[in-house]
Design a protein around this motif. Structure first.
Motif, PDB file in Angstrom:
ATOM      1  N   PHE A   1       0.811  -1.227   0.000  1.00 48.06           N
ATOM      2  CA  PHE A   1       0.000   0.000   0.000  1.00 48.06           C
ATOM      3  C   PHE A   1       0.845   1.278   0.000  1.00 48.06           C
ATOM      4  CE2 PHE A   1      -2.927  -3.296   1.450  1.00 48.06           C
ATOM      5  CZ  PHE A   1      -3.952  -3.093   0.530  1.00 48.06           C
ATOM      6  N   THR A   2       2.175   1.095   0.140  1.00 44.39           N
ATOM      7  CA  THR A   2       3.076   2.258   0.019  1.00 44.39           C
ATOM      8  C   THR A   2       3.556   2.382  -1.429  1.00 44.39           C
ATOM      9  OG1 THR A   2       3.855   1.864   2.282  1.00 44.39           O
ATOM     10  CG2 THR A   2       5.207   3.318   0.952  1.00 44.39           C
ATOM     11  N   ALA A   3       3.616   1.223  -2.123  1.00 43.76           N
ATOM     12  CA  ALA A   3       4.191   1.192  -3.476  1.00 43.76           C
ATOM     13  C   ALA A   3       3.583   2.238  -4.437  1.00 43.76           C
ATOM     14  CB  ALA A   3       4.079  -0.217  -4.058  1.00 43.76           C
ATOM     15  N   PRO A   4       2.257   2.468  -4.427  1.00 41.41           N
ATOM     16  CA  PRO A   4       1.719   3.475  -5.364  1.00 41.41           C
ATOM     17  C   PRO A   4       2.254   4.885  -5.103  1.00 41.41           C
ATOM     18  CG  PRO A   4      -0.057   2.117  -4.437  1.00 41.41           C
ATOM     19  CD  PRO A   4       1.192   1.780  -3.684  1.00 41.41           C
TER      20      PRO A   4
ATOM     21  N   VAL B   1       7.006   3.558 -12.193  1.00 36.93           N
ATOM     22  CA  VAL B   1       7.818   2.380 -12.586  1.00 36.93           C
ATOM     23  C   VAL B   1       8.366   1.659 -11.343  1.00 36.93           C
ATOM     24  CG1 VAL B   1       9.843   1.600 -13.895  1.00 36.93           C
ATOM     25  CG2 VAL B   1       8.290   3.295 -14.882  1.00 36.93           C
ATOM     26  N   PRO B   2       9.026   2.361 -10.404  1.00 38.51           N
ATOM     27  CA  PRO B   2       9.441   1.648  -9.187  1.00 38.51           C
ATOM     28  C   PRO B   2       8.245   1.167  -8.372  1.00 38.51           C
ATOM     29  CG  PRO B   2      10.047   3.977  -9.053  1.00 38.51           C
ATOM     30  CD  PRO B   2       9.555   3.734 -10.439  1.00 38.51           C
ATOM     31  N   GLY B   3       7.150   1.928  -8.417  1.00 41.86           N
ATOM     32  CA  GLY B   3       5.947   1.522  -7.674  1.00 41.86           C
ATOM     33  C   GLY B   3       5.488   0.147  -8.122  1.00 41.86           C
ATOM     34  N   ILE B   4       5.505  -0.098  -9.448  1.00 41.73           N
ATOM     35  CA  ILE B   4       5.068  -1.405  -9.965  1.00 41.73           C
ATOM     36  C   ILE B   4       6.042  -2.501  -9.508  1.00 41.73           C
ATOM     37  CG2 ILE B   4       4.743  -2.758 -12.095  1.00 41.73           C
ATOM     38  CD1 ILE B   4       3.668  -0.141 -13.383  1.00 41.73           C
ATOM     39  N   GLY B   5       7.349  -2.210  -9.583  1.00 42.88           N
ATOM     40  CA  GLY B   5       8.371  -3.189  -9.162  1.00 42.88           C
ATOM     41  C   GLY B   5       8.196  -3.566  -7.703  1.00 42.88           C
TER      42      GLY B   5
END
Ligand code: HEM
Length: 213
Positions: free
Chosen positions: A103-106, A113-117
């Motif tokens: 839930f932090t990734a977005p 791009v890093p969010g998806i990884g």
């Protein structure tokens, strides 16, 4: 010779895991508004989504701290209770910190791009660790060991990420956030591939067919 190489590799892995976990614990001071050496980009992430970011950053170091010792065969054989209790702490830390990460990734400081990884990593981390735990409960210890190797390869991504940062700066990147476009993938995919190679190499070979007389 082979034994001392693997002991050295294990010792290095355990040392780096504990060192990075202790370093990450500087986030324990963030709720008191103390930002000890926290990167600007990461500070913005914590300020935007404090609940999920701090859940991740305060809990994940426990996975790094407890993980390496689970791989010590002597400790497992002599103190199975310790292995079980610290194993549960490891699994709980991966699941809670993984959900925080997902839930932090977005909101990752480097963008989509890093969010998806990081999101892919979080899902694989939670899934593999939960499956590994269920395999142990079902007493399928061969599967449990294999899956835990993959789980820890992903946990260890926190170490490889931080080890790679100086190389990205040397290559001309100006901040962690800029480099995270790559780091969100290069920090953990090679670790997982190394475990896959290790498993392929150590898979029991089929016995050679004895030629019929
Ligand atoms: C393996 C799954 C993991 C995922 C998916 C994940 C995901 C994330 C994400 C999305 C961020 C925000 C980064 C950004 O904005 O660019 C972050 C930061 C952070 N993570 Fe993780 N992480 C994982 C494992 C770990 C582990 C095992 C630790 C233990 C030390 C850890 C500790 C931290 C810390 C301390 C930060 C703040 C940034 C820093 O100081 O480098 N993470 N993580």
């Amino acid at each position: 010779m082979e034994r001392s190489i693997s002991r050295f590799a294990f010792g290095t892995m355990a040392f780096l895991s504990v060192a990075i976990a202790l370093h990450a614990m500087r986030f324990d001071a963030v709720p008191m508004n103390l930002w000890l050496g926290v990167d600007e980009g990461i500070r913005h992430v914590v300020e935007r989504v404090p609940f999920q970011a701090l859940t991740h950053m305060l809990v994940a170091p426990f996975a790094l701290l407890f993980g390496p010792f689970q791989f010590m065969p002597r400790l497992r054989a002599r103190y199975p209770r310790i292995h079980r209790v610290s194993g549960r702490i490891y699994v709980a830390a991966c699941i809670v910190a993984g959900l925080g990460a997902l839930f932090t990734a977005p909101y990752a400081s480097g963008g989509r791009v890093p969010g998806i990884g990081f999101a892919i990593l979080a899902v694989l981390w939670i899934g593999t660790t939960t499956w590994a735990w269920r395999a142990a409960v079902a007493r399928n210890f061969a599967l449990h060991r294999t899956l835990m190797r993959y789980s820890y390869a992903m946990t260890f991504g926190a170490v490889t990420l931080r080890l790679q940062i100086p190389f990205f700066f040397m290559a001309g990147f100006h901040s962690y956030s800029e480099a995270s476009v790559w780091l969100a993938y290069t920090s953990w995919i090679p670790n997982v591939l190394i475990v896959a190679l290790y498993d392929a190499w150590n898979r029991p070979r089929k016995p050679a067919l004895v030629a019929a007389e």
